[in-house]
Structures are given as structure tokens and as C-alpha cells.
Design a protein around this motif. Structure first.
Motif: not given
Length: 869
Positions: A39-52, A318-326
Motif C-alpha cells: 500500500x505504501x508503494x501504491x500511495x507513493x506512486x499516486x503522489x508521483x503521478x499527481x506531482x507530474x 516537492x515540499x508543496x506536493x507533500x512528498x514527505x507524506x510518503x
């Protein structure tokens, strides 16, 4: 005797349960860690997609804001040019009042000024200077000094402050960069910017890069249809100097600190083309050797220049996209996994029985915030049945209706009827896994006008997965869509022309090399047949080889025809007569359930064309239509007509971009067959493309090449199940037809004598050519290059003739021919080539060539050429 159980032994079921309880905590721990990681990989992927997605949207937003400001600049200049078009003589005071009315410093921050530079011819220079001085500038001069064919002097520039006064009287035509942009603007009649320059207004204390934008101003009443007429009519240029830092500070009151961007005026990101660097010019502090995670590039042509914008993400992004949440998500998951494992071990220690824990995951409804009422984007919310619950002012204004009137109505009623079902269907596909969708929609605008919007719909779901509401954000893309459609049409036309040209060059080259190979086959067969008895058992095999080689040679001719380099015998031709003669040949090919109809326009203008090639086009198109009818039968119609075509009419023609406006004869072959899909239409003229089980795929390709060779074009229309229509358009001709030459009779008993120089870079051609010449009674001297041929010719002055290959590496046949003519003006040269005589002879004007022979040639063809020479 029965065995008594030992007291220490335990039942098998009890042992199994003990083992299960023992390993259960390990299973819980393994599964929990695996699920956490998944689930962490899924969540991290969704964050990456949203960031892009956010990064690309931000890049598009920055680019749009920049070019919107540049377009504002263009509109100001167009207004200034319109001032000149509306007045015989625009005075300095009128220019100043026009500039003041724009309130440049308030409405267009970063806009350096609005100027006019006057075109001054050398003969008018002194009169021009005196006129400006009389206007109150006694020290006025046109600078820099020096004699030039044409001057341009800055005479108006508002605001006329100390900085802009530095440019007063400056001849911008004296600078190559400015002159190039001004010349392009003058010739095109459009707004054009320069590349990066340093404005003359710059000082040492405050120097920055800038650009200038020009709009030409023409004399009233003079024609402007051609470039030459516009060059004569130009009287000056309305222009604006743009200091790029100030300009972008006005465009971005707060420079983006999450995305860095660079603006180049070039096709590639070169230092010379760099106009602006947001990171360097904003003095953002970044880690050493920092490289952003996300990059993108936008390039296109605008304002007469090639623009290139590059974007990269900055640490703030990266900070605004809350990458630290991952990372936090992973830490929380690991923590929970550890806790679950501890609980499982505690349960095992207490032997409390089986673990029966169920954790229900509930989807939380995302709380959205209301977007500001001042947002220029369209914002609305509506129920699943389409009832609008909120409409922002921007959407209400552009639809020409009050907000109160729109709320309560159906969102679908705003759409054109043909799009209502499509949008409903699209919204019905949204799910918790795919809650958003972006689509283009056509709406009813004010006055029943059709406006195009781009909407992004987001569905809000309840805890059971049912849709409770739609949130939508949109924008007006009517102008963008029109521009994109026109650009796509032009790009498609250009790509098609490039593809046709590339495939033509490839086909011609392959056919040329193919003919060299066939030369060896046909020549060796000829020699072998001469040296064996007709009754020999291998004679039939050699005849089959000869027949197959001649079919291959025919294939090469079709490839040459596709490349537009086939051999044409031009004559004055009436297509009606040609069709009527072919009709008795075509009709027997039809099945019982098919009909051939002729609809010939009479009288029909003649065309200058090769009759055999025209027959081939007609046969190829007829056979294609016959295949399309299939077993179901139908009708094939052959029509002729003549039409007057203008440039607009030539747009949808294959090869139409190379055709001139004028009168054309139309040969049309239509059928009621199966028709073609768009994917087939895009490839139908490609060499070797075929939808048949058998066939070489050269029929329609050769037809296109023949049309190209006759300066004509082809139009095709087809839909699945509706049949196809092929139209071949050929220019009409008034000059008398050329008489086709009649070949001389070949004397079978003829033989030659003497020494012949055979020049060819292919060893197999030299070998077989030498053998064929020996059969004719000649002695051969061989050379494998142009340079070797020159030396051999000098050493053998008793040569009777030279057979020269046209295409060779290094010194080709054309250059070698010139050198031979310099040595001996009377030398007899026979050119040999895989290309047609028509293409070759035009390289040698006059009657310099003694003869021509096309590869692959037989002993009979060589004998005829040698006898004539």
C-alpha cells in the motif's frame, strides 16, 4: 497384541493446533509488512503521478501567462499600426496621447515603451533630419553614422523619459539582429520579435537582456499582396522594447519559487538563445549541483521565432506536493505492523485462542474548499442527475445568464444535444479508483453561438461507493481548438509531403541498385543462351530465369514510377479516347454481379502525358475497385471532367502542395465496394502496403508516382461500407505533342570492332558488361571509378567509345564525363544508369551524349546502342 498409547503422547489434532498457534505471529508479521509495503508503494506512486500532473499544469500555466503578455504587446502594436492606417500623418502629440490612453505603467507593468521607427532612404536623409529638428529637437541626428542602403530612425518613443531618450534617432536597421526581425515583419506583414539583444536604453548600472517586437506600417493605398509590394509600401515600424526582467516581473508579481524555467529563442537550449533564467535572475538559493526531479519542455513557433521553454521542479515543489507524506505513511505502516506482530506474540503467549480481528477500511470523503468567486476558471457543482447546485460568476458571465437562473437547471442542458449523451456516459464510468475525467465539450453560448470548453469532472463518493456529487472546473478553449485544428491540418500536410518525398527517394534508390543486380542476372542468361543448344535440357531453366528477371525489372520500373522518375514518352493525349479503347479490355474482367459505367465529359481538354503510364494508372485503379467489390458485386464508374482549381481546392490533394493553380483534367474511378478505414487510407499509397493476401502493394503507389511525374495529384475519399472514389488530376496542355521517336531496325548480323572503355563501380556489372561487349566483337578496358577512368582514357587514346556509369562514389559519372570532354572533345560517351533516360539526359544539355542504355540491359539492347554509336 494391541498397542497401548503412551501417556506423554498427544492427539494429532492438538499437535497441529499448537504448531498453528506457534507460527501464527510470524504469519501476521510477514503479511502485515508485505501489505504495508504494497500500500505504501501504491500511495507513493499516486503522489508521483499527481506531482507530474501538477508540474505539467504549472508549466502550461507559466507558458500561457508569458505568451498572453506577449500577445498583449502584439495587440498594443497592432493598435499603434492602426493609428497610422487611420490617419494620413500621425503627429508626435497624437502618438503621445495614444500611449497615455493605454496607461502602460498601470495596465501593462514591465512594458518598456511604445515607439515608431521611420524608414528613411538615403536621398531623403537630409530632409528627414531637418524635419525632426524643426519639431523642437535642434540636436537631432540619425545614428550610428555611415552610408547604408536604407535607414530606420526612432522618432517616437513613449514614455519619452531619460531612458527612452537614449534611443532617440537610433537606426535599428544598422544592427543585424534587429534588421533580420524587421525584414521578416515587413515581408510577412505580421508581428515579429528579435532574438535576445541588449537595448540601447540599457546602462552599465542596470543592464539586462531584452527583445524587440515589430509590426510593419505601410503607406495607405499601395498594394500589399506580394512580398515585393510590401517592401515598397513599408513606411516604418511600430515597435516595443521589452526589458525581459521587468516584463516578467509584471507578468509574475510573485516569481514562482516551486518551478524554475528558462526561455530560449532557439530550437535548442543554447547559451546564445537564452532569454531568461528564473532561477539565476531571481537569485534563488539552491543546493550545489541541484537537479530537479521533474523536467519538461515546450517548443513552438510564434512571433516569427522558434521558442523553447524548459521547466524543472525546485525543492519547494516537492515540499508543496507533500512528498514527505510518503515517508510518514511508510513509518506509520511499519509501526502498525510492529504493533500487530507484538499483539500476535502476546496472544500466542497467553494461548488466548484464535485471532479474530477484522479491520474495516472506510473511504473518507475529501473536503473540498470553495474556489474564489474571482477565479477566471469555470467552477460548478451538480448532482448525479445533472442539477446544478453552484455556478461561479465566470461561467455565468460567459454563458450570458445570471447565476441564480442557472442554479437548479440541468448541466446537460447547457451542452449541444449531440454531446449530452457522450458526457453522461463519460461521467457514469467514474469510480473511486478513477474519480476524475477531463473532456472537451461544446456548449450553447450567448446568441446561440457554439463555444468549446475543457472540463475536468471529479466525482464525490459516499461510503458505499455511490456518487453523491460532481465537482467540475473548466475553461474556454474555442480559439485554442480552432488554432490546433488548423495547425494539425498544416502539420499533417507537411508530414505527408515529407513522407512521400522520402519514400520516393528510397524507392528510386532501391530500384537503381536493384537494376545493377538484375544486370548481372539478365546478362549471364543472355550469354548462356548463346552458348548452348536450344534443345539443351537447361534451356528451359534459363528461360525461366530470364522471365523472372524481366518481371523483377518490371517491378523496378514500378518503383521508379512511384519515385516520379519513371520513363515517360510525352504526347498530346485525349483521356476519353484512351478510356474508350480500354473499355473492351476492362469489361470482361467483371463478374456477373458487377457493372462498369463510363461517364465521359466531352469535349475534354488534352493533357501532355505518357499513354502507357495513363493506361497503367487506369488499370491499377480499376483493379483496386474490382477487389473492393468482392463477391457481393456492385458498380464501378469511370468519369472524366475538367475543372479550374485554386489554391484552396488543392489543399486536400495528395501532392497538391506542388501543383499550380489552373485548369485540370479529372480522371475518376468510383466503386460501391467495401470502402476503407482511416488507418488503411493513411497507408494506401505506401510502397508494398497491401490488404490483399497476394500482391506486391505497388499498384496505387505507382499510380501516385506517375501522377507526381506528370505534375498532377490524387484525391481519395472512402468510408467503410460506402465505397471509394479515386480522382487523378492532371494539368491541361495547349502546346503540340512531341512526336515519339521510332526505334531503328536492329541488324541481326551486325558486329563491332575496336576497344571500348567500360566504367562501373559494381564488379558484377563490369564483368557481365565486358562479356557482352566481347560477344559483339569489341575489346574491353575496365575501370571501377571515375578517377581510374580518366587515367585509363589518357593511356588508351585508341578507344572507340566509353560506357560510363552515372552513379559512382567519389567522382560520379557526370563529373567524369566533363573531364573526358576536356581531354577529347570528340569522345563518344554512352551513359549507363538504373534511372530512366529522361532523368539522365537532362543532366547533359545539348547533344553531348553519344547514347544512353538503361540497366538492366540485354545483349540485344546493348547491340542496338553500340550499332548506333
Amino acid at each position: 497384541m494391541p498397542m497401548t498409547p503412551h501417556p506423554a503422547d498427544s492427539p494429532p489434532s492438538e499437535t497441529l493446533w499448537a504448531k498453528t498457534v506457534h507460527v501464527l505471529p510470524y504469519l501476521v508479521m510477514a503479511l502485515s509488512f508485505l501489505m504495508t509495503f504494497f500500500f505504501w508503494r501504491q500511495y507513493d506512486h499516486s503522489l508521483n503521478v499527481r506531482s507530474q500532473v501538477v508540474f505539467k499544469d504549472r508549466a502550461d500555466e507559466i507558458m500561457a501567462m508569458f505568451f498572453t503578455r506577449m500577445t498583449d504587446d502584439e495587440q498594443i502594436l497592432r493598435g499603434a499600426a492602426g493609428l497610422f492606417n487611420a490617419s494620413e500623418n500621425v503627429t508626435r502629440d497624437e502618438w503621445r496621447r495614444y500611449a497615455l490612453s493605454l496607461s502602460l505603467d498601470k495596465n501593462f507593468p514591465g512594458f518598456q515603451g511604445l515607439g515608431f521607427t521611420e524608414v528613411v532612404h538615403p536621398k531623403d536623409l537630409e530632409r528627414h533630419t531637418e524635419r525632426i529638428r524643426r519639431e523642437g529637437f535642434p540636436n537631432y541626428r540619425l545614428w550610428p553614422e555611415g552610408k547604408r542602403q536604407e535607414y530606420t530612425s526612432i522618432i517616437y518613443l513613449e514614455p519619452f523619459d531619460w531612458r527612452n531618450q537614449r534611443a532617440f534617432g537610433y537606426d535599428m536597421f544598422s544592427d543585424p539582429i534587429r534588421r533580420e526581425a524587421m525584414s521578416k515583419a515587413r515581408d510577412l506583414g505580421e508581428a515579429v520579435t528579435t532574438g535576445p539583444v541588449t537595448l540601447v536604453q540599457e546602462t552599465k548600472a542596470d543592464k539586462q537582456t531584452g527583445v524587440l517586437m515589430y509590426i510593419p506600417v505601410y503607406e495607405q493605398g499601395l498594394p500589399l499582396e506580394t512580398v515585393a509590394q510590401r517592401r515598397i509600401a513599408v513606411k516604418g515600424y511600430a515597435y516595443s522594447p521589452i526589458r525581459i526582467k521587468n516584463f516578467l516581473s509584471g507578468t509574475f508579481p510573485k516569481m514562482p519559487n516551486d518551478i524554475g524555467f528558462r526561455i530560449y529563442i532557439d530550437r535548442e537550449p543554447t547559451p546564445a538563445g537564452l532569454l531568461y533564467d528564473s532561477v539565476a535572475d531571481s537569485h534563488l538559493e539552491l543546493p550545489e549541483n541541484y537537479k530537479g526531479d521533474l523536467h519538461t519542455t515546450r517548443s513552438f513557433e510564434r512571433f516569427g521565432q522558434n521558442w523553447l521553454l524548459t521547466f524543472e521542479s525546485l525543492p519547494q515543489f516537492a515540499q508543496e506536493q507533500r512528498k514527505s507524506q510518503s515517508r510518514n505513511y511508510l513509518i506509520a505502516g511499519v509501526t502498525v505492523s510492529i504493533l500487530l506482530s507484538v499483539i500476535a506474540f502476546m496472544l500466542r503467549s497467553a494461548h488466548a485462542g484464535a485471532i479474530a480481528a477484522a479491520q474495516a477500511l472506510k473511504e473518507s470523503r475529501e473536503l473540498y474548499r470553495k474556489i474564489s468567486e474571482n477565479s477566471p476558471a469555470y467552477i460548478t457543482t451538480f448532482n448525479p442527475d445533472g442539477t446544478l447546485t453552484y455556478v461561479n460568476p465566470a461561467l455565468a458571465h460567459d454563458l450570458g445568464k445570471p447565476q441564480e437562473e442557472l442554479v437548479g437547471k440541468s448541466f446537460f442542458e447547457l451542452l449541444l444535444p449531440e454531446y449530452q449523451g457522450q458526457v453522461r456516459k463519460g461521467l457514469s464510468t467514474l469510480s473511486p479508483q478513477k474519480p476524475t475525467q477531463t473532456m472537451e465539450q461544446a456548449l450553447k453560448g450567448p446568441g446561440d453561438a457554439v463555444v468549446w470548453h475543457e472540463w475536468t469532472h471529479r466525482a464525490v463518493f459516499d461510503e458505499h461507493g455511490g456518487i453523491t456529487e460532481f465537482q467540475a472546473v473548466g475553461q474556454n478553449i474555442t480559439e485554442r481548438k480552432k488554432a490546433a485544428e488548423e495547425r494539425a491540418r498544416l502539420e499533417q500536410q507537411m508530414l505527408h509531403a515529407q513522407k512521400m518525398e522520402s519514400l520516393g527517394v528510397l524507392a528510386g534508390g532501391v530500384a537503381h541498385d536493384f537494376n545493377n543486380i538484375l544486370m548481372a542476372i539478365i546478362g549471364n542468361v543472355d550469354l548462356s543462351l548463346m552458348k548452348i543448344e536450344e534443345a539443351s535440357p537447361i534451356t528451359a531453366n534459363l528461360r525461366n530465369i530470364e522471365k523472372a528477371a524481366m518481371r523483377a525489372a518490371d517491378l523496378a520500373k514500378q518503383m521508379l514510377a512511384y519515385s516520379g522518375k519513371g520513363r515517360f514518352v510525352i504526347e498530346k493525349l485525349d483521356l476519353n479516347r484512351l478510356i474508350e479503347k480500354l473499355h473492351p479490355i476492362l469489361e470482361p474482367s467483371l463478374p456477373d454481379n458487377a457493372v462498369l459505367t463510363l461517364k465521359l465529359h466531352k469535349p475534354l481538354p488534352v493533357v501532355e502525358a505518357d499513354a502507357n503510364q495513363m493506361r497503367q494508372i487506369l488499370m491499377n485503379l480499376f483493379m483496386n475497385s474490382l477487389e473492393a467489390l468482392g463477391e457481393s458485386g456492385g458498380e464501378i464508374t469511370i468519369r472524366t471532367d475538367d475543372r479550374e482549381l485554386d489554391r484552396e481546392s488543392l489543399k486536400d490533394l495528395l501532392l497538391g502542395e506542388d501543383m499550380a493553380e489552373g485548369r485540370y483534367v479529372v480522371l475518376e474511378v468510383a466503386d460501391t465496394g467495401c470502402g476503407m478505414e482511416k488507418e488503411v487510407l493513411d497507408k494506401v499509397f505506401d510502397p508494398f502496403f497491401t490488404t490483399k493476401f497476394t500482391g506486391r502493394g505497388l499498384g496505387l503507389a505507382a499510380a501516385l508516382g506517375i501522377a507526381r511525374g506528370h505534375k498532377g495529384g490524387i484525391r481519395i475519399t472512402s468510408e467503410p461500407g460506402q465505397g471509394s472514389v479515386f480522382q487523378v488530376l492532371l494539368p491541361t496542355s495547349e502546346p503540340p505533342a512531341q512526336e515519339a521517336s521510332v526505334p531503328e531496325r536492329i541488324e541481326n548480323g551486325w558486329s563491332g570492332a575496336g576497344k571500348i572503355l567500360l566504367v562501373d563501380d559494381e564488379e558484377v556489372v563490369r564483368t557481365i558488361g565486358s562479356e557482352l561487349l566481347k560477344e559483339l566483337g569489341f575489346t574491353t578496358v575496365l575501370a571501377e571509378s571515375g578517377a581510374e577512368a580518366i587515367e585509363t582514357f589518357k593511356a588508351n587514346r585508341d578507344l572507340r567509345a566509353v560506357i560510363l556509369d552515372l552513379t559512382m562514389p567519389g567522382m560520379d559519372g557526370e563529373e567524369c564525363f566533363r573531364e573526358l570532354r576536356r581531354i577529347d572533345l570528340e569522345v563518344k560517351v554512352i551513359v549507363s544508369s538504373g534511372f530512366s533516360e529522361q532523368d539522365v539526359v537532362q543532366k547533359f544539355p545539348g547533344k553531348e551524349l553519344a547514347g544512353f542504355i538503361q540497366k538492366p540491359y540485354t545483349l540485344k539492347a546493348l547491340k542496338e546502342v553500340m550499332r548506333k554509336v
